[in-house]
Enzyme design. Structure first.
Site, PDB file in Angstrom:
ATOM      1  N   LYS A   1      41.261  42.672  41.436  1.00  0.00           N
ATOM      2  CA  LYS A   1      40.178  42.622  40.271  1.00  0.00           C
ATOM      3  C   LYS A   1      38.938  43.400  40.366  1.00  0.00           C
ATOM      4  O   LYS A   1      38.517  43.793  41.341  1.00  0.00           O
ATOM      5  CB  LYS A   1      39.946  41.336  39.971  1.00  0.00           C
TER       6      LYS A   1
ATOM      7  N   TYR B   1      35.706  40.354  46.528  1.00  0.00           N
ATOM      8  CA  TYR B   1      35.934  39.534  48.013  1.00  0.00           C
ATOM      9  C   TYR B   1      35.779  40.375  49.105  1.00  0.00           C
ATOM     10  O   TYR B   1      35.403  39.677  50.228  1.00  0.00           O
ATOM     11  CB  TYR B   1      37.489  38.839  47.802  1.00  0.00           C
TER      12      TYR B   1
ATOM     13  N   ASP C   1      46.670  37.233  46.000  1.00  0.00           N
ATOM     14  CA  ASP C   1      45.571  37.419  44.957  1.00  0.00           C
ATOM     15  C   ASP C   1      44.234  37.625  45.734  1.00  0.00           C
ATOM     16  O   ASP C   1      43.654  36.954  46.583  1.00  0.00           O
ATOM     17  CB  ASP C   1      45.424  36.160  44.136  1.00  0.00           C
TER      18      ASP C   1
ATOM     19  N   HIS D   1      37.495  41.260  36.307  1.00  0.00           N
ATOM     20  CA  HIS D   1      37.224  40.002  36.809  1.00  0.00           C
ATOM     21  C   HIS D   1      36.336  38.858  35.935  1.00  0.00           C
ATOM     22  O   HIS D   1      36.710  37.869  35.936  1.00  0.00           O
ATOM     23  CB  HIS D   1      36.407  40.253  38.067  1.00  0.00           C
TER      24      HIS D   1
END
Length: 282
Positions: free
Chosen positions: A76, A51, A46, A109
């Site tokens: 996401k 990120y 994931d 997200h």
């Protein structure tokens, strides 16, 4: 590593119930962490545009010598990419970073109901395009509340396959989970051990001692038995391996109830309120 059960999503696809999360793993360390997780036996990763480590995820899969089809990958949409054309470009960039022609699951997200004129429905319809093209095998959302999900239900033909939300014993988020169950939207739990805060709870430690398991294993097993999809994060290979030891024991009904009884309501929540969260990275 024991065989990980799968959850069948509402589009007929299957997702491993246990995965490996890369939130807050620095990009330079991500490839190594992902490779180690895959070598231990994880087959579900994931990540997210936010990120900044999608490229490391793709590299880690290649370094592990696995075919892309052997690993379930989620990413996401970043909060800055909700405008339809921006969403399309960012999705192309996600696939390029991963070095893949597709993602198994792509999520919005955050709903950001106070941004973009409150129009996350147009963003969702772009994700429908990704699904129609096959470049996203499944699509879903993250941090959506029932009111946000109702907007999608009234304005589109696609029910999200999953809703990734904050869930842990201090904040079980049962109202959102119940909506998901009613509408066949699988629940993915982020912060499943409350960023470690529940691990020292006397109830959890007593259960762990009684069962000869770690507190993290106890909490993750609670999620598994509730039907949540979990993807704990660790850069320690030992903890990565420990977090897979969830399928050789079970919690009885009273133990499940004891853990659920740790619910603190809204004060137990670690993350922001999805109704008001409007942060957009620069």
């Amino acid at each position: 590593m024991s065989t990980v059960p799968t959850v069948t999503l509402n589009d007929g696809s299957q997702i491993p119930q246990l995965g490996f999360g890369v939130y807050e793993i620095p990009p330079a360390q991500t490839a190594t962490a992902v490779r180690q997780a895959l070598e231990i036996g994880y087959r579900h990763i994931d990540t997210a545009q936010m990120y900044g480590n999608e490229a490391g995820v793709g590299q880690g899969i290649r370094d592990a010598g696995l075919d892309r089809s052997e690993v379930y990958v989620t990413s996401k949409l970043n909060n800055s990419n909700h405008e339809p054309d921006t969403a399309r470009r960012s999705f192309d960039a996600t696939l390029a970073a991963l070095g893949s022609e597709y993602v198994d699951l792509f999520l919005i997200h955050w709903p950001l109901p106070t941004r973009y004129g409150g129009d996350f429905l147009s963003t969702w319809k772009v994700l429908e395009e990704f699904a129609a093209s096959g470049r996203a095998r499944s699509i879903g959302v993250s941090n959506f509340l029932p009111a946000h999900l109702e907007v999608l239900a009234k304005g589109s033909q696609t029910v999200p396959a999953v809703n990734q939300i904050e869930v842990h014993p201090y904040y079980p988020n049962d109202e959102v989970r119940a909506y998901g169950l009613e509408h066949e939207i699988a629940t993915e739990a982020w912060a499943p051990i409350a960023k470690g805060r529940v691990l020292g709870d006397p109830t959890i430690t007593a259960i762990a001692e009684r069962l000869g398991k770690t507190p993290a294993q106890v909490v993750l097993r609670w999620h598994i038995q509730r039907g949540d999809i979990v993807f704990p994060k660790s850069v320690s290979p030992q903890r990565m391996k420990e977090n897979t030891g969830l399928f050789d024991f079970a919690l009885d009904g009273q133990t499940m109830a004891d853990i659920s009884g740790l619910d603190k309501g809204v004060p137990g929540r670690l993350g922001p309120d999805p109704d008001t969260f409007d942060w957009i990275p620069e």
